[in-house]
Design a protein around this motif. Structure first.
Motif: not given
Lengths: 421, 114
Positions: B25, B105-112, B114
């Motif tokens: 992402t 920051k996107i520290v954690r995106g969607l699992p797939m 992301g």
């Protein structure tokens, strides 16, 4: 419980400030720019209040851990789950020479091994092996476990407290707010999307931007204004506001007339087959039904509801919307900088269109956050100019008034019990 | 066709794989923020024409174990989420008055993807 019923919504002004028992005088700006006030907040608020540090779904199994850095004091902590299933918290420091035992991040460590000299701890914090132990001088291994941090869990939320012996327990700290939110099903809590930003604004300037909807028609004109306001309620006046000691809930208006423009091909593609009227739904309709039927979700039962803002003092905000919940945290860095973190929760997608819908939701959320972030830096520069000493706060901004009211009480109170009185 | 990055019939979209079809992402967001409205519109038009067909093809596989070519196609579909922000929300590449680059920051995106 203070109930506000209005025969004709938004025909007149609301009176939440009065019903929440608050005054109506202008609110001081010095706490938003003063280094001295920042220091008092650090010791009197953030080192005495219970702070949300995570959720149990982040550490489901024996040995699972997360690390957190508790601001503003930069206290590194480890939260993990032991062999006995118990959630514990530790200061992230070795009993030997003080090194952090775990690097920042998350993972599984049934044995925690310090990288410096390989002192090894069990997940419950007890030291299990000291290399070359005979060369130490009658070291008492029982006293050499990782230093415990006070921790407690409520409704899946993990709280820590930086007082060695917390003056009040978590239940007492949460008070009647715990009763109100008891049993809310946190749908898809194991699947967070995490966004973070370091901002040029006092943490309260940032928090204030998320607890009132008065700014939405102006700042978020294209992204979400249509969701929060309408011709009937141009200024997005509130549906409800209630306070529970230092904590509070604000329920926001939503525009039910929102529709999709057929020229918007991507929106049409993602939503054409869906049954959700909101931007995204976090679970199956059965899961969402239980969530939406909870008394604390859309508490006035309004057909024109967009979201509820639930603030757990001092710096955590749990939002409820038609599609589920999400969480903001506002951490002080200095008197005019802060760290902002938001976690959104979405279910596992089953189709390509659902996955696209989630991606559109994330993309839109990022835009909304960016609009707010630009706005808070602008606000802080204005506050720092010193041109004003007070701000004018209207009824829809009651959350800001209550937040400041409580902070002023906490920084002066000699004990937590008195702060909660 | 061996070596193809996208499933058969979608080869004309390969020119977008290294931009709008990147696998996170954060990268796709950066592509949109760094593109002109013309570039965004070009991808938006080309991709929306094929998006329904692409989604139907992707749905003939299990979403959590897509073959590499289908996964690349899914990433292009997700690129539309970014393009839609510019075309269907702002009418310009980025939200007015917001900084780029910025500290978000996107520290954690969607699992797939992301």
């Amino acid at each position: 419980m203070n109930v506000n019923t209005m025969a004709k919504p938004f025909a007149g002004v609301t009176t939440f400030t009065q019903s929440c028992g608050l005054g109506t005088a202008p609110v001081p700006l010095e706490p938003y720019r003063s280094a001295a006030f920042f220091e008092r907040e650090r010791t009197q608020v953030f080192e005495r209040a219970w702070l949300v540090a995570g959720r149990v779904e982040e550490i489901p199994n024996y040995g699972d851990y997360i690390t957190v850095n508790l601001l503003p004091g930069n206290v590194p902590a480890i939260i993990n789950r032991g062999k006995d299933g118990t959630v514990r918290a530790f200061y992230n420091t070795c009993s030997h020479r003080g090194s952090q035992v775990l690097d920042a991040g998350a993972g599984n460590a049934k044995r925690i091994v310090c990288p410096y000299h390989a002192w090894t701890y069990a997940a419950d914090g007890d030291v299990v092996s000291i290399p070359d132990e005979p060369s130490f001088f009658n070291v008492d291994k029982k006293a050499c476990g990782l230093s415990r941090m006070s921790v407690d869990v409520w409704e899946g939320w993990i709280f820590v407290n930086l007082q060695k012996q917390p003056e009040v327990g978590l239940q007492e700290f949460l008070g009647t707010f715990a009763d109100r939110l008891a049993g809310v099903p946190y749908v898809a809590a194991d699947r967070p999307i995490v966004l973070q930003a370091d901002l040029d604004a006092n943490w309260k300037v940032v928090q204030d931007a998320f607890i009132e909807s008065y700014h939405i028609p102006a700042i978020h004109k294209k992204t979400i204004a249509e969701t929060f306001s309408s011709d009937e309620n141009k200024f997005a006046r509130l549906l409800d506001a209630r306070v529970f000691g230092p904590h509070r809930t604000v329920s926001m208006y939503g525009n039910p007339a929102m529709s999709i423009d057929p020229a918007h091909k991507v929106t049409m593609l993602a939503y054409a087959s869906g049954d959700t009227g909101s931007l995204i739904s976090a679970g199956t309709s059965a899961q969402m039904d239980a969530f939406l039927r909870h008394d604390a979700v859309n508490p006035t039962g309004s057909d024109c509801w967009s979201m509820d803002v639930n603030n757990i003092f001092p710096n955590t905000q749990i939002d409820f919307g038609p599609g589920g919940f999400w969480v903001h945290q506002f951490w002080p860095l200095t008197e005019n900088t802060s760290r902002y973190e938001v976690k959104f929760y979405v279910p596992e997608p089953l189709t390509a269109r659902q996955r696209l819908q989630q991606e559109m939701y994330v993309a839109r959320v990022i835009e909304v956050v960016l609009e707010d972030l630009a706005n808070v830096a602008r606000t802080q520069r204005g506050i720092d100019s010193g041109g004003n000493d007070f701000m004018q706060i209207q009824d829809s901004e009651v959350g800001i008034r209550h937040s400041m009211d409580q902070l002023l009480k906490w920084v002066d109170a000699p004990s937590v019990t008195e702060a909660l009185r | 066709m061996s070596g193809a990055r996208l499933p058969e019939g979608f080869g004309d979209l390969e020119r977008y794989c290294d931009t709008w079809g990147l696998h996170t992402t954060r990268e796709r967001h950066a592509v949109r923020c760094g593109s002109t409205m013309e570039e965004i519109r070009d991808f938006y038009d080309a991709m929306t024409d094929r998006a329904a067909e692409a989604c139907d093809l992707i749905d003939s596989y299990a979403l959590d174990s897509l073959p590499p070519q289908v996964n690349n196609l899914m990433a292009l579909v997700l690129g539309l989420a970014q393009a839609h922000v510019a075309v269907e929300i702002h009418g310009q590449p980025r939200a007015p008055g917001t900084p780029w680059p910025n500290s978000l920051k996107i520290v954690r995106g969607l699992p797939m993807l992301g």
